[in-house]
Structures are given as structure tokens and as C-alpha cells.
Design a protein around this motif. Structure first.
Motif, PDB file in Angstrom:
ATOM      1  N   ARG A   1       4.103   5.712  -5.534  1.00 14.70           N
ATOM      2  CA  ARG A   1       4.012   5.794  -6.997  1.00 14.70           C
ATOM      3  C   ARG A   1       3.013   6.857  -7.406  1.00 14.70           C
ATOM      4  O   ARG A   1       3.262   7.645  -8.327  1.00 14.70           O
ATOM      5  CB  ARG A   1       3.600   4.428  -7.553  1.00 14.70           C
ATOM      6  CG  ARG A   1       3.384   4.386  -9.043  1.00 14.70           C
ATOM      7  CD  ARG A   1       4.678   4.503  -9.820  1.00 14.70           C
ATOM      8  NE  ARG A   1       5.445   3.289  -9.661  1.00 14.70           N
ATOM      9  CZ  ARG A   1       6.735   3.267  -9.315  1.00 14.70           C
ATOM     10  NH1 ARG A   1       7.378   4.404  -9.087  1.00 14.70           N
ATOM     11  NH2 ARG A   1       7.393   2.135  -9.202  1.00 14.70           N
ATOM     12  N   GLU A   2       1.881   6.907  -6.735  1.00 18.99           N
ATOM     13  CA  GLU A   2       0.876   7.934  -7.005  1.00 18.99           C
ATOM     14  C   GLU A   2       1.460   9.327  -6.811  1.00 18.99           C
ATOM     15  O   GLU A   2       1.258  10.227  -7.644  1.00 18.99           O
ATOM     16  CB  GLU A   2      -0.316   7.707  -6.082  1.00 18.99           C
ATOM     17  CG  GLU A   2      -1.399   8.745  -6.152  1.00 18.99           C
ATOM     18  CD  GLU A   2      -2.479   8.473  -5.125  1.00 18.99           C
ATOM     19  OE1 GLU A   2      -2.535   9.222  -4.123  1.00 18.99           O
ATOM     20  OE2 GLU A   2      -3.254   7.519  -5.308  1.00 18.99           O
ATOM     21  N   ALA A   3       2.187   9.524  -5.714  1.00 21.02           N
ATOM     22  CA  ALA A   3       2.791  10.831  -5.444  1.00 21.02           C
ATOM     23  C   ALA A   3       3.802  11.199  -6.517  1.00 21.02           C
ATOM     24  O   ALA A   3       3.893  12.366  -6.931  1.00 21.02           O
ATOM     25  CB  ALA A   3       3.457  10.819  -4.065  1.00 21.02           C
TER      26      ALA A   3
ATOM     27  N   THR B   1       3.728  14.465  -8.971  1.00 21.11           N
ATOM     28  CA  THR B   1       4.877  15.369  -9.083  1.00 21.11           C
ATOM     29  C   THR B   1       5.297  15.543 -10.534  1.00 21.11           C
ATOM     30  O   THR B   1       5.574  16.660 -10.999  1.00 21.11           O
ATOM     31  CB  THR B   1       6.062  14.826  -8.253  1.00 21.11           C
ATOM     32  OG1 THR B   1       5.686  14.798  -6.869  1.00 21.11           O
ATOM     33  CG2 THR B   1       7.289  15.705  -8.421  1.00 21.11           C
ATOM     34  N   ALA B   2       5.340  14.419 -11.283  1.00 20.97           N
ATOM     35  CA  ALA B   2       5.719  14.482 -12.695  1.00 20.97           C
ATOM     36  C   ALA B   2       4.722  15.307 -13.502  1.00 20.97           C
ATOM     37  O   ALA B   2       5.104  16.066 -14.403  1.00 20.97           O
ATOM     38  CB  ALA B   2       5.847  13.066 -13.264  1.00 20.97           C
ATOM     39  N   LEU B   3       3.435  15.178 -13.203  1.00 20.93           N
ATOM     40  CA  LEU B   3       2.433  16.009 -13.875  1.00 20.93           C
ATOM     41  C   LEU B   3       2.663  17.482 -13.563  1.00 20.93           C
ATOM     42  O   LEU B   3       2.572  18.342 -14.449  1.00 20.93           O
ATOM     43  CB  LEU B   3       1.032  15.590 -13.425  1.00 20.93           C
ATOM     44  CG  LEU B   3       0.492  14.267 -13.960  1.00 20.93           C
ATOM     45  CD1 LEU B   3      -0.767  13.859 -13.213  1.00 20.93           C
ATOM     46  CD2 LEU B   3       0.208  14.347 -15.459  1.00 20.93           C
TER      47      LEU B   3
ATOM     48  N   ILE C   1       0.834  -1.199   0.000  1.00 18.03           N
ATOM     49  CA  ILE C   1       0.000   0.000   0.000  1.00 18.03           C
ATOM     50  C   ILE C   1       0.869   1.249   0.000  1.00 18.03           C
ATOM     51  O   ILE C   1       0.621   2.215  -0.745  1.00 18.03           O
ATOM     52  CB  ILE C   1      -0.958  -0.026   1.204  1.00 18.03           C
ATOM     53  CG1 ILE C   1      -1.984  -1.154   1.025  1.00 18.03           C
ATOM     54  CG2 ILE C   1      -1.654   1.327   1.384  1.00 18.03           C
ATOM     55  CD1 ILE C   1      -2.763  -1.486   2.283  1.00 18.03           C
ATOM     56  N   HIS C   2       1.924   1.253   0.811  1.00 20.45           N
ATOM     57  CA  HIS C   2       2.839   2.398   0.855  1.00 20.45           C
ATOM     58  C   HIS C   2       3.518   2.600  -0.501  1.00 20.45           C
ATOM     59  O   HIS C   2       3.655   3.743  -0.974  1.00 20.45           O
ATOM     60  CB  HIS C   2       3.884   2.160   1.939  1.00 20.45           C
ATOM     61  CG  HIS C   2       4.907   3.254   2.045  1.00 20.45           C
ATOM     62  ND1 HIS C   2       4.597   4.526   2.467  1.00 20.45           N
ATOM     63  CD2 HIS C   2       6.248   3.257   1.751  1.00 20.45           C
ATOM     64  CE1 HIS C   2       5.689   5.273   2.443  1.00 20.45           C
ATOM     65  NE2 HIS C   2       6.697   4.537   2.015  1.00 20.45           N
ATOM     66  N   HIS C   3       3.923   1.510  -1.132  1.00 16.74           N
ATOM     67  CA  HIS C   3       4.583   1.600  -2.440  1.00 16.74           C
ATOM     68  C   HIS C   3       3.661   2.248  -3.473  1.00 16.74           C
ATOM     69  O   HIS C   3       4.085   3.119  -4.238  1.00 16.74           O
ATOM     70  CB  HIS C   3       4.989   0.203  -2.899  1.00 16.74           C
ATOM     71  CG  HIS C   3       5.440   0.131  -4.320  1.00 16.74           C
ATOM     72  ND1 HIS C   3       6.679   0.560  -4.735  1.00 16.74           N
ATOM     73  CD2 HIS C   3       4.813  -0.305  -5.441  1.00 16.74           C
ATOM     74  CE1 HIS C   3       6.800   0.381  -6.039  1.00 16.74           C
ATOM     75  NE2 HIS C   3       5.673  -0.132  -6.489  1.00 16.74           N
TER      76      HIS C   3
END
Length: 301
Positions: A235-237, A241-243, A229-231
Motif C-alpha cells: 500500500r505504501e508503494a 507511485t500515485a504521488l 506487513i507485506h500488504h
């Protein structure tokens, strides 16, 4: 089927490739690994034999005659009562029809695959899978000396089930939770939102070992579920950030988020990125725009 990268090496011993020979795992569980190793299946699909004398098989695996022969040889002199299928990806379910024809056992478990989009073809699914019965969430199957409970865990695919072996407090986790890698979530059938909800659902259970569809056991499942879940939240974060930094397309996002990725795994990374983006869009955090004739572009809401 695994995602484009492995998890942190939380349980090194659990990631040792299991042997292809018949292996006794516990008083009620034996395992044979199919010879279909690949970057997405690790060293092959794990087929499990449950019980003694009168037995069940979990995930008979791909259409491979050598695996079928080894499997039938392993249960020679025993009665195969039930064939259980966690989900209908071809590396798990295609062997079921041959095993059923050879033994007369009934085939139960996951529902047949139904495309979410009209005309959508998904080559990874087994279109010939036809169970004798579909198991609903929490439905129990009573065998000779064993009891199995179905646990609905959509996400990796919409029809995914895990199976709890109640006598031993273990879970056959299919492709939902594996010790060697995360699961690929491939839209439109795969759903990141459903996958995360299914992980949380398993966190509320008490099984002490998971026997997955590929690789060795998950030995501390509650700890490992927290890591998964943390991983995914990390990845979502990273995607957000990339967006914010100006990446707008899936290839651009993959290049920023999955640094050092093998080119052979770019497609899987793109699918998982799309799954995250769909979840973020449903939550109102991302906007998707599809110009005429152009690739879909994404931006922060």
C-alpha cells in the motif's frame, strides 16, 4: 474497527462468522458476539470469557442491553473477577461500566483515551471509561487458574493492548490483528509507524492462535503477520507511485490506490492513506504543504 478492505483469503475457515450463542473455544475460553454488525465490525464485537468458576471478561462490548444480559447469563453461578479492555473504542469498552456495576468486578486494561491534539474530538472513543487499574506492557494479571500478560500494541489507537493467555499460548488481539480485515489506522490517535512496530513486536512472540475483537481466529499468526506487513508495504508503494503520477490530495490518492472501493468505505480509506502519508513524511519521503484555506497537498520529497 476494520479498514476499508479485507486481506487475501489466507484462512477461509477462520473468516466464518462466529455464532451469537455462547461458544466454547478452548478449555479456558468462551465467546459471545455482540449484535453490532457493520462494515467496520464484521458480524459484531467478540466478548471473551476466560477461566471457569472465577472468570475474567475481555472486551465487554458496546452499550447493548441484550448483549449485557446474555453475558451475565453466561457466567451465572460464577464469580467475575476482572473485566479487561483492549482499547477504548466504543464497540469494545462501553459495556464495561454496566458489567462492573452489575458484578462488582474490577475493571483493568487500557489507559483512558487522551486526545493528541487540543480540542480534538474523537467520537469513536469511550470518554466514560474509567479503569480501576491500567496494565503496563508485560504486566501480568493472575486469576483463578489463568494468567494474562498485557502486550502494548499501539497503532490502531494509542492505548491499544493485546492480552496473552499464558496457559493456552493464545493472544486476545483486539483490533490490532483480525483474520477478516486489516485494522483502520485513523490519525491523529492512530499511527501507522506505531502499528507497523507493533506487528513486528508480535512477530517475536510465540502465540499459536489469536482471538480477535471481530471475526474468527487467526490460526497461523506468524504467517498472517508477515502477510499484513507485506500488504502495508505494498500500500505504501502504491501511494508513492500515485504521488509520482501527480496525485496530490487524499481523495485523489484514494481514487488511484483503492480501485473499485465501495463509497461507504471511502472515509476509512482516506484515514489509512493519511496514516501512511504521515509515516512517509516522518521518514523524509513525502512533503506536506497546506496552502491558506486549501486542502493539504502532498508530493514526493
Amino acid at each position: 474497527m476494520a479498514d476499508a478492505e479485507s486481506e487475501p483469503d489466507l484462512f477461509p475457515a477462520a473468516r466464518e462468522p462466529p455464532p451469537r450463542a455462547l461458544t466454547r473455544l478452548s478449555p479456558l475460553v468462551r465467546r459471545i458476539v455482540a449484535p453490532n454488525a457493520s462494515p467496520f465490525t464484521f458480524n459484531g464485537t467478540c466478548t471473551y470469557i476466560v477461566g471457569e468458576g472465577a472468570v475474567a471478561i475481555v472486551d465487554p462490548g458496546p452499550d447493548d442491553d441484550s448483549h449485557l444480559t446474555a453475558l451475565l447469563s453466561a457466567i451465572e453461578g460464577e464469580q467475575l473477577e476482572t473485566i479487561l479492555v483492549t482499547h477504548t473504542h466504543r464497540d469494545h469498552s462501553v459495556g464495561a461500566n454496566k458489567v462492573r456495576a452489575a458484578t462488582g468486578a474490577r475493571l483493568v486494561g487500557a489507559a483512558p483515551f487522551t486526545p493528541r491534539v487540543d480540542g480534538m474530538l474523537d467520537a469513536s472513543h469511550d470518554r466514560d471509561y474509567s479503569p480501576d487499574a491500567i496494565l503496563a506492557d508485560a504486566e501480568r494479571l493472575e486469576g483463578s487458574g489463568y494468567s494474562i500478560e498485557a502486550v502494548a500494541t499501539p497503532g490502531h489507537c494509542s492505548n491499544h493492548l493485546c492480552f496473552a493467555l499464558l496457559e493456552e499460548g493464545v493472544l486476545f488481539s483486539g483490533d490490532h490483528v483480525m483474520a477478516w480485515s486489516t485494522s483502520v489506522i485513523a490519525p491523529p490517535d492512530g499511527s501507522m509507524r506505531a502499528y507497523m512496530a507493533s506487528l513486528e513486536k508480535l512477530r517475536r512472540r510465540n502465540e499459536k492462535i489469536y482471538w480477535p475483537g471481530h471475526g474468527g481466529p487467526v490460526l497461523e499468526p506468524q504467517r498472517y503477520l508477515r502477510a499484513l506487513i507485506h500488504h502495508r508495504r505494498q500500500r505504501e508503494a502504491s501511494i508513492l507511485t500515485a504521488l509520482g503520477d501527480g496525485a496530490q490530495t487524499i481523495p485523489a490518492l484514494v481514487a488511484k490506490v483503492y480501485t473499485g472501493l465501495s463509497p461507504s468505505l471511502t472515509g476509512a480509506a482516506g484515514l489509512s492513506t493519511l496514516a501512511h502519508l504521515e509515516d512517509l513524511r516522518e521518514r523524509g519521503l513525502v512533503v506536506a504543504e497546506a496552502p491558506d484555506g486549501g486542502a493539504t497537498r502532498f508530493r514526493l520529497a
